[in-house]
Motif scaffolding. Structure first.
Motif, PDB file in Angstrom:
ATOM      1  N   ILE A 102      -8.494  -1.777   4.333  1.00  0.00           N
ATOM      2  CA  ILE A 102      -8.993  -0.530   3.741  1.00  0.00           C
ATOM      3  C   ILE A 102      -8.446   0.675   4.499  1.00  0.00           C
ATOM      4  O   ILE A 102      -8.131   1.713   3.903  1.00  0.00           O
ATOM      5  CB  ILE A 102     -10.532  -0.526   3.717  1.00  0.00           C
ATOM      6  CG1 ILE A 102     -11.047  -1.539   2.684  1.00  0.00           C
ATOM      7  CG2 ILE A 102     -11.082   0.868   3.398  1.00  0.00           C
ATOM      8  CD1 ILE A 102     -12.558  -1.736   2.691  1.00  0.00           C
ATOM      9  N   SER A 103      -8.267   0.531   5.804  1.00  0.00           N
ATOM     10  CA  SER A 103      -7.780   1.658   6.612  1.00  0.00           C
ATOM     11  C   SER A 103      -6.404   2.131   6.191  1.00  0.00           C
ATOM     12  O   SER A 103      -6.049   3.294   6.379  1.00  0.00           O
ATOM     13  CB  SER A 103      -7.766   1.287   8.105  1.00  0.00           C
ATOM     14  OG  SER A 103      -6.685   0.413   8.407  1.00  0.00           O
ATOM     15  N   PHE A 104      -5.591   1.226   5.595  1.00  0.00           N
ATOM     16  CA  PHE A 104      -4.258   1.672   5.159  1.00  0.00           C
ATOM     17  C   PHE A 104      -4.075   1.634   3.646  1.00  0.00           C
ATOM     18  O   PHE A 104      -2.964   1.741   3.157  1.00  0.00           O
ATOM     19  CB  PHE A 104      -3.138   0.916   5.884  1.00  0.00           C
ATOM     20  CG  PHE A 104      -3.109  -0.578   5.701  1.00  0.00           C
ATOM     21  CD1 PHE A 104      -2.754  -1.162   4.497  1.00  0.00           C
ATOM     22  CD2 PHE A 104      -3.416  -1.414   6.773  1.00  0.00           C
ATOM     23  CE1 PHE A 104      -2.697  -2.531   4.347  1.00  0.00           C
ATOM     24  CE2 PHE A 104      -3.365  -2.796   6.634  1.00  0.00           C
ATOM     25  CZ  PHE A 104      -3.001  -3.352   5.414  1.00  0.00           C
ATOM     26  N   GLY A 105      -5.188   1.481   2.887  1.00  0.00           N
ATOM     27  CA  GLY A 105      -5.030   1.676   1.451  1.00  0.00           C
ATOM     28  C   GLY A 105      -5.668   0.670   0.514  1.00  0.00           C
ATOM     29  O   GLY A 105      -5.640   0.867  -0.698  1.00  0.00           O
ATOM     30  N   ALA A 106      -6.237  -0.423   1.044  1.00  0.00           N
ATOM     31  CA  ALA A 106      -6.938  -1.364   0.163  1.00  0.00           C
ATOM     32  C   ALA A 106      -8.216  -0.723  -0.366  1.00  0.00           C
ATOM     33  O   ALA A 106      -8.762   0.201   0.244  1.00  0.00           O
ATOM     34  CB  ALA A 106      -7.260  -2.656   0.899  1.00  0.00           C
ATOM     35  N   GLU A 162     -22.171  -3.425   2.518  1.00  0.00           N
ATOM     36  CA  GLU A 162     -22.356  -2.254   3.382  1.00  0.00           C
ATOM     37  C   GLU A 162     -21.117  -2.018   4.240  1.00  0.00           C
ATOM     38  O   GLU A 162     -20.655  -0.876   4.391  1.00  0.00           O
ATOM     39  CB  GLU A 162     -23.585  -2.446   4.273  1.00  0.00           C
ATOM     40  CG  GLU A 162     -23.877  -1.235   5.159  1.00  0.00           C
ATOM     41  CD  GLU A 162     -25.047  -1.449   6.102  1.00  0.00           C
ATOM     42  OE1 GLU A 162     -25.359  -0.507   6.855  1.00  0.00           O
ATOM     43  OE2 GLU A 162     -25.628  -2.564   6.108  1.00  0.00           O
ATOM     44  N   MET A 163     -20.557  -3.088   4.777  1.00  0.00           N
ATOM     45  CA  MET A 163     -19.335  -2.971   5.581  1.00  0.00           C
ATOM     46  C   MET A 163     -18.206  -2.347   4.776  1.00  0.00           C
ATOM     47  O   MET A 163     -17.516  -1.422   5.238  1.00  0.00           O
ATOM     48  CB  MET A 163     -18.924  -4.352   6.085  1.00  0.00           C
ATOM     49  CG  MET A 163     -17.670  -4.372   6.934  1.00  0.00           C
ATOM     50  SD  MET A 163     -17.066  -6.062   7.272  1.00  0.00           S
ATOM     51  CE  MET A 163     -16.282  -6.463   5.691  1.00  0.00           C
ATOM     52  N   VAL A 164     -18.017  -2.826   3.556  1.00  0.00           N
ATOM     53  CA  VAL A 164     -16.942  -2.319   2.707  1.00  0.00           C
ATOM     54  C   VAL A 164     -17.169  -0.851   2.363  1.00  0.00           C
ATOM     55  O   VAL A 164     -16.241  -0.031   2.430  1.00  0.00           O
ATOM     56  CB  VAL A 164     -16.816  -3.174   1.425  1.00  0.00           C
ATOM     57  CG1 VAL A 164     -15.885  -2.513   0.416  1.00  0.00           C
ATOM     58  CG2 VAL A 164     -16.312  -4.572   1.764  1.00  0.00           C
ATOM     59  N   ALA A 167       0.830  -1.214   0.000  1.00  0.00           N
ATOM     60  CA  ALA A 167       0.000   0.000   0.000  1.00  0.00           C
ATOM     61  C   ALA A 167       0.861   1.259   0.000  1.00  0.00           C
ATOM     62  O   ALA A 167       0.543   2.244  -0.681  1.00  0.00           O
ATOM     63  CB  ALA A 167      -0.930  -0.011   1.209  1.00  0.00           C
ATOM     64  N   LYS A 168       1.954   1.230   0.736  1.00  0.00           N
ATOM     65  CA  LYS A 168       2.809   2.420   0.847  1.00  0.00           C
ATOM     66  C   LYS A 168       3.563   2.717  -0.441  1.00  0.00           C
ATOM     67  O   LYS A 168       3.675   3.873  -0.855  1.00  0.00           O
ATOM     68  CB  LYS A 168       3.801   2.225   1.999  1.00  0.00           C
ATOM     69  CG  LYS A 168       4.765   3.404   2.152  1.00  0.00           C
ATOM     70  CD  LYS A 168       5.723   3.196   3.310  1.00  0.00           C
ATOM     71  CE  LYS A 168       6.693   4.380   3.414  1.00  0.00           C
ATOM     72  NZ  LYS A 168       7.645   4.206   4.552  1.00  0.00           N
ATOM     73  N   HIS A 169       4.058   1.669  -1.103  1.00  0.00           N
ATOM     74  CA  HIS A 169       5.002   1.879  -2.206  1.00  0.00           C
ATOM     75  C   HIS A 169       4.409   1.671  -3.595  1.00  0.00           C
ATOM     76  O   HIS A 169       5.081   1.939  -4.589  1.00  0.00           O
ATOM     77  CB  HIS A 169       6.204   0.937  -2.029  1.00  0.00           C
ATOM     78  CG  HIS A 169       6.981   1.182  -0.777  1.00  0.00           C
ATOM     79  ND1 HIS A 169       7.738   2.317  -0.580  1.00  0.00           N
ATOM     80  CD2 HIS A 169       7.096   0.439   0.367  1.00  0.00           C
ATOM     81  CE1 HIS A 169       8.300   2.260   0.618  1.00  0.00           C
ATOM     82  NE2 HIS A 169       7.931   1.134   1.211  1.00  0.00           N
ATOM     83  N   GLY A 172     -14.631   5.880   5.275  1.00  0.00           N
ATOM     84  CA  GLY A 172     -13.947   6.303   6.495  1.00  0.00           C
ATOM     85  C   GLY A 172     -14.761   6.127   7.760  1.00  0.00           C
ATOM     86  O   GLY A 172     -14.343   6.559   8.831  1.00  0.00           O
ATOM     87  N   ASN A 173     -15.911   5.460   7.662  1.00  0.00           N
ATOM     88  CA  ASN A 173     -16.749   5.217   8.838  1.00  0.00           C
ATOM     89  C   ASN A 173     -16.348   3.888   9.484  1.00  0.00           C
ATOM     90  O   ASN A 173     -17.096   2.909   9.452  1.00  0.00           O
ATOM     91  CB  ASN A 173     -18.226   5.196   8.438  1.00  0.00           C
ATOM     92  CG  ASN A 173     -18.697   6.528   7.889  1.00  0.00           C
ATOM     93  OD1 ASN A 173     -18.248   7.579   8.333  1.00  0.00           O
ATOM     94  ND2 ASN A 173     -19.597   6.486   6.924  1.00  0.00           N
TER      95      ASN A 173
END
Length: 289
Positions: free
Chosen positions: A199-203, A220-222, A178-180, A228-229
């Motif tokens: 998802i919180s770090f980029g998925a 709904e979860m995704v 995710a970072k690179h 950002g919820n």
């Protein structure tokens, strides 16, 4: 190919079977309607969850044709095309009709355990040959070899490799990707329970087994996580924590097919060497429901 096509929830569709173990197209139509009504974003055909190891080439073609006709372009389709014989896979790509297919999902070679350079060269050949974009699939628990972050990031530079379904369970590896990664390269969760943290770090979503049985709730979860919820997304995630391990206890897709039978979508039948869910597993799934 817009990355938004593969943002959100992709369903790793099962292949329903009759009691005679032929493909159950009535069940497949019910499954397609059920998942599409659940607001999923795309469908994955002929993946591991589809028991692709035990369906014939003729069945694969018929299943794909049936799904294309039924879906009629309402959502993108990703087609599973992977293997551990690179040349045979290139031959299959050359003979496949890609009309209506938006991308392929290609699992890393299993059993022969290639080096990282071998994995890299394998996917370069696939990407060069494929007329549609390629999504890599890393699932060391099934292949016995890992695609490292470094190898993924090198492959991400290829114009026709657009993302990876990451099911290694190695969060540090996923975070490194995710970072690179190039901005246009898509990181997709291949582990349902890790989707929200990834998802919180980029998925950008998940290719999900759970979404066969719980398409609306999983979607709904995704979507909550992508918005950002995370507190609300985590609440839905928690509802899956107890049931998810049971789906894999007797191997995938044994557990999720038991759920689909319970919901009246299709039977729990699977092909050998897999066996239908035991009564004990079905009873525990029933209690959780």
């Amino acid at each position: 190919m817009g990355r938004e096509k593969f943002t959100g929830t992709g369903v790793a569709l099962v292949t329903p079977f009759t009691k005679e173990l032929t493909v159950d197209y009535t069940g497949l139509q019910k499954l397609l309607d059920f998942t599409l009504d659940g607001n999923v974003n795309y469908l994955v055909v002929n993946g591991t969850t589809a028991e692709s190891a035990t369906t014939t080439e003729a069945e694969k073609a018929e299943i794909l044709s049936f799904i294309k006709k039924h879906v009629q372009g309402r959502v993108p389709l990703v087609y599973g095309l992977g293997g551990n014989n690179t040349q045979q896979l290139l031959d299959t790509i050359a003979s496949t009709d890609f009309e209506g297919i938006d991308a392929i999902l290609s699992v890393s070679p299993a059993y022969n355990k290639p080096s990282q350079l071998g994995i890299y060269q394998h996917f370069l050949h696939i990407a060069d040959a494929s007329p549609v974009p390629v999504i890599l699939y890393n699932v060391p628990g099934r292949t016995s070899s890992n695609i490292t972050a470094d190898t993924t990031l090198k492959l991400a530079l290829h114009d026709n490799i657009i993302g990876i379904k990451e099911a290694s369970g190695n969060m540090e590896q996923c975070m490194s990707i995710a970072k690179h990664k190039p901005e246009q390269f898509i990181l997709i969760s291949g582990d349902d329970l890790l989707t929200v943290p990834m998802i919180s770090f980029g998925a950008e979503g998940a290719i999900s087994v759970l979404a066969n049985a719980f398409p609306e709730k999983f979607s709904e979860m995704v979507q909550l996580a992508l918005a950002g919820n995370f507190k609300q997304a985590a609440s839905l995630l928690h509802s899956f924590i107890d049931i998810n391990p049971l789906l894999y206890e007797e191997s995938n897709p044994v557990g999720v097919k038991a759920l689909l039978e319970r919901f009246g979508i299709c039977s729990a039948n699977v092909r050998l060497p897999l066996l239908e869910a035991t009564s004990g597993l079905k009873n525990r799934l029933e209690k959780l429901l």
